[in-house]
Design a protein around this motif. Sequence first.
Motif, PDB file in Angstrom:
ATOM      1  N   MET A   1     -38.084 -59.096   9.826  1.00 37.72           N
ATOM      2  CA  MET A   1     -39.094 -60.138   9.736  1.00 37.72           C
ATOM      3  C   MET A   1     -40.339 -59.621   9.055  1.00 37.72           C
ATOM      4  SD  MET A   1     -40.895 -62.423  12.702  1.00 37.72           S
ATOM      5  CE  MET A   1     -42.407 -61.458  12.612  1.00 37.72           C
ATOM      6  N   ARG A   2     -40.964 -60.479   8.294  1.00 36.62           N
ATOM      7  CA  ARG A   2     -42.286 -60.171   7.751  1.00 36.62           C
ATOM      8  C   ARG A   2     -43.314 -60.549   8.814  1.00 36.62           C
ATOM      9  NH1 ARG A   2     -47.160 -63.407   6.609  1.00 36.62           N
ATOM     10  NH2 ARG A   2     -48.464 -61.930   5.474  1.00 36.62           N
ATOM     11  N   ASN A   3     -44.108 -59.576   9.212  1.00 33.62           N
ATOM     12  CA  ASN A   3     -45.106 -59.784  10.247  1.00 33.62           C
ATOM     13  C   ASN A   3     -46.484 -59.751   9.607  1.00 33.62           C
ATOM     14  OD1 ASN A   3     -46.838 -59.654  12.455  1.00 33.62           O
ATOM     15  ND2 ASN A   3     -45.365 -58.499  13.683  1.00 33.62           N
ATOM     16  N   GLY A   4     -47.109 -60.912   9.485  1.00 31.94           N
ATOM     17  CA  GLY A   4     -48.402 -60.996   8.824  1.00 31.94           C
ATOM     18  C   GLY A   4     -49.517 -60.264   9.530  1.00 31.94           C
ATOM     19  N   ARG A   5     -49.273 -59.805  10.755  1.00 32.73           N
ATOM     20  CA  ARG A   5     -50.314 -59.078  11.480  1.00 32.73           C
ATOM     21  C   ARG A   5     -50.588 -57.715  10.864  1.00 32.73           C
ATOM     22  NH1 ARG A   5     -47.642 -60.511  17.364  1.00 32.73           N
ATOM     23  NH2 ARG A   5     -48.080 -62.742  17.324  1.00 32.73           N
ATOM     24  N   GLU A   6     -49.658 -57.244   9.994  1.00 33.98           N
ATOM     25  CA  GLU A   6     -49.879 -55.926   9.397  1.00 33.98           C
ATOM     26  C   GLU A   6     -50.772 -56.006   8.169  1.00 33.98           C
ATOM     27  OE1 GLU A   6     -48.427 -57.653   6.861  1.00 33.98           O
ATOM     28  OE2 GLU A   6     -46.461 -57.354   7.710  1.00 33.98           O
ATOM     29  N   GLY A   7     -50.945 -57.199   7.593  1.00 34.01           N
ATOM     30  CA  GLY A   7     -51.874 -57.389   6.489  1.00 34.01           C
ATOM     31  C   GLY A   7     -51.588 -56.527   5.277  1.00 34.01           C
TER      32      GLY A   7
ATOM     33  N   THR B   1     -50.144 -65.718  10.628  1.00 31.47           N
ATOM     34  CA  THR B   1     -50.260 -66.795   9.649  1.00 31.47           C
ATOM     35  C   THR B   1     -51.152 -67.899  10.193  1.00 31.47           C
ATOM     36  OG1 THR B   1     -48.234 -67.760  10.564  1.00 31.47           O
ATOM     37  CG2 THR B   1     -48.004 -66.423   8.563  1.00 31.47           C
ATOM     38  N   THR B   2     -51.763 -68.630   9.285  1.00 23.85           N
ATOM     39  CA  THR B   2     -52.467 -69.842   9.677  1.00 23.85           C
ATOM     40  C   THR B   2     -51.475 -70.999   9.707  1.00 23.85           C
ATOM     41  OG1 THR B   2     -52.968 -70.508   7.399  1.00 23.85           O
ATOM     42  CG2 THR B   2     -54.526 -68.992   8.473  1.00 23.85           C
ATOM     43  N   ARG B   3     -51.897 -72.113  10.245  1.00 26.40           N
ATOM     44  CA  ARG B   3     -51.025 -73.285  10.238  1.00 26.40           C
ATOM     45  C   ARG B   3     -50.728 -73.727   8.810  1.00 26.40           C
ATOM     46  NH1 ARG B   3     -54.244 -73.141  14.460  1.00 26.40           N
ATOM     47  NH2 ARG B   3     -53.536 -73.701  16.553  1.00 26.40           N
ATOM     48  N   GLN B   4     -51.724 -73.594   7.932  1.00 22.90           N
ATOM     49  CA  GLN B   4     -51.484 -73.936   6.527  1.00 22.90           C
ATOM     50  C   GLN B   4     -50.469 -72.977   5.904  1.00 22.90           C
ATOM     51  OE1 GLN B   4     -52.613 -76.673   4.947  1.00 22.90           O
ATOM     52  NE2 GLN B   4     -51.362 -76.070   3.182  1.00 22.90           N
ATOM     53  N   ASP B   5     -50.575 -71.698   6.242  1.00 23.67           N
ATOM     54  CA  ASP B   5     -49.574 -70.727   5.775  1.00 23.67           C
ATOM     55  C   ASP B   5     -48.173 -71.148   6.212  1.00 23.67           C
ATOM     56  OD1 ASP B   5     -51.401 -68.981   4.564  1.00 23.67           O
ATOM     57  OD2 ASP B   5     -51.582 -67.723   6.356  1.00 23.67           O
ATOM     58  N   ASP B   6     -48.048 -71.524   7.495  1.00 25.30           N
ATOM     59  CA  ASP B   6     -46.743 -71.912   8.015  1.00 25.30           C
ATOM     60  C   ASP B   6     -46.202 -73.133   7.280  1.00 25.30           C
ATOM     61  OD1 ASP B   6     -46.724 -69.837   9.838  1.00 25.30           O
ATOM     62  OD2 ASP B   6     -47.564 -71.048  11.464  1.00 25.30           O
ATOM     63  N   LEU B   7     -47.092 -74.066   6.968  1.00 24.98           N
ATOM     64  CA  LEU B   7     -46.675 -75.240   6.202  1.00 24.98           C
ATOM     65  C   LEU B   7     -46.181 -74.827   4.823  1.00 24.98           C
ATOM     66  CD1 LEU B   7     -46.537 -78.317   6.424  1.00 24.98           C
ATOM     67  CD2 LEU B   7     -48.863 -78.412   5.493  1.00 24.98           C
ATOM     68  N   GLU B   8     -46.895 -73.890   4.189  1.00 24.15           N
ATOM     69  CA  GLU B   8     -46.483 -73.415   2.866  1.00 24.15           C
ATOM     70  C   GLU B   8     -45.145 -72.678   2.930  1.00 24.15           C
ATOM     71  OE1 GLU B   8     -47.850 -74.212   0.012  1.00 24.15           O
ATOM     72  OE2 GLU B   8     -49.242 -75.453   1.183  1.00 24.15           O
ATOM     73  N   ILE B   9     -44.908 -71.946   4.027  1.00 18.88           N
ATOM     74  CA  ILE B   9     -43.613 -71.272   4.187  1.00 18.88           C
ATOM     75  C   ILE B   9     -42.496 -72.306   4.268  1.00 18.88           C
ATOM     76  CG2 ILE B   9     -42.202 -69.863   5.735  1.00 18.88           C
ATOM     77  CD1 ILE B   9     -44.814 -68.401   6.532  1.00 18.88           C
TER      78      ILE B   9
END
Length: 282
Positions: free
Chosen positions: A147-153, A194-202
């Motif tokens: 999984m890609r974990n966005g918490r690692e930035g 991720t933000t909610r907008q990020d999740d929508l884009e995914i």
Amino acid sequence: MIKRLVWSLAGGTRLELGEKSLLMGILNVTPDSFSDGGEHSSLAAAVARAESMFAAGACIVDVGGESTRPGFEPVSETEEIDRVVPVIREIRSRNSDCILSVDTTKFGVAEAALEAGANIINDVNGFLLAPGLAELAAKHEAGVVLMRNGREGLIDGSVLDRIRASWEASLEIAFEAGVKEAAIVLDPGIGFGTTRQDDLEILRGLDVLRTFGFPLLLGASRKRITAQPSGLPMELRLEPTIATTVTGIAAGVELFRVHDVAENARAAGLADLIYRGGDLNE
């Protein structure tokens, strides 16, 4: 035309992907998971839950002993092993043909789980924080979910660019350790940093992410994006979760990690007919 792939798992198991949607049922044996913490913390309750998910249509049950919700409290390797290994061992003893995954970021937990009968390592950090997991997976010929974990930035750029960059780093570690391409499934990591907008884009970009060339697992069940647009509470997120499943099927996603197996299975059955092809038996 349906693209059929084979996912190679520990124990010599081979799982065909692509012809129909496959569901990974979520089994949290934790006191603090974001939506079902404490519900399956006893051995009997956990095993019963696993059996009910298999009966409802799950192809895989994913056993996790540490919450990964925002602000989670880490647990020791020993405690996590004590939570997940008896569950995996008992499920395996009752059903020798079932497929089990361990949701962990720790080497010792993954090793103990594989020895107890797990087929898959599901690492929400994609081997980036514990590269030794890759050697372990290769040794056991285990399937892996990276999984890609966005918490690692990792990098700047669009969320799809960040996902691809993280996957590339994870795959480099996997291949250097000897993990076979056929063992790998990728997860874009909805709700992780991720933000909610990020999740929508995914969700909008799943067809683009599929061009990366690996089977995908989508794990949006009950997450913050399923509360949108009106801020639904946890207990009202079933139908929005199903909407994400159908969105994934339309984009060709192969696997879905869900809490509510029976409901998602019913929706996936018709969505598969629509988007993956096939005829009705009338």
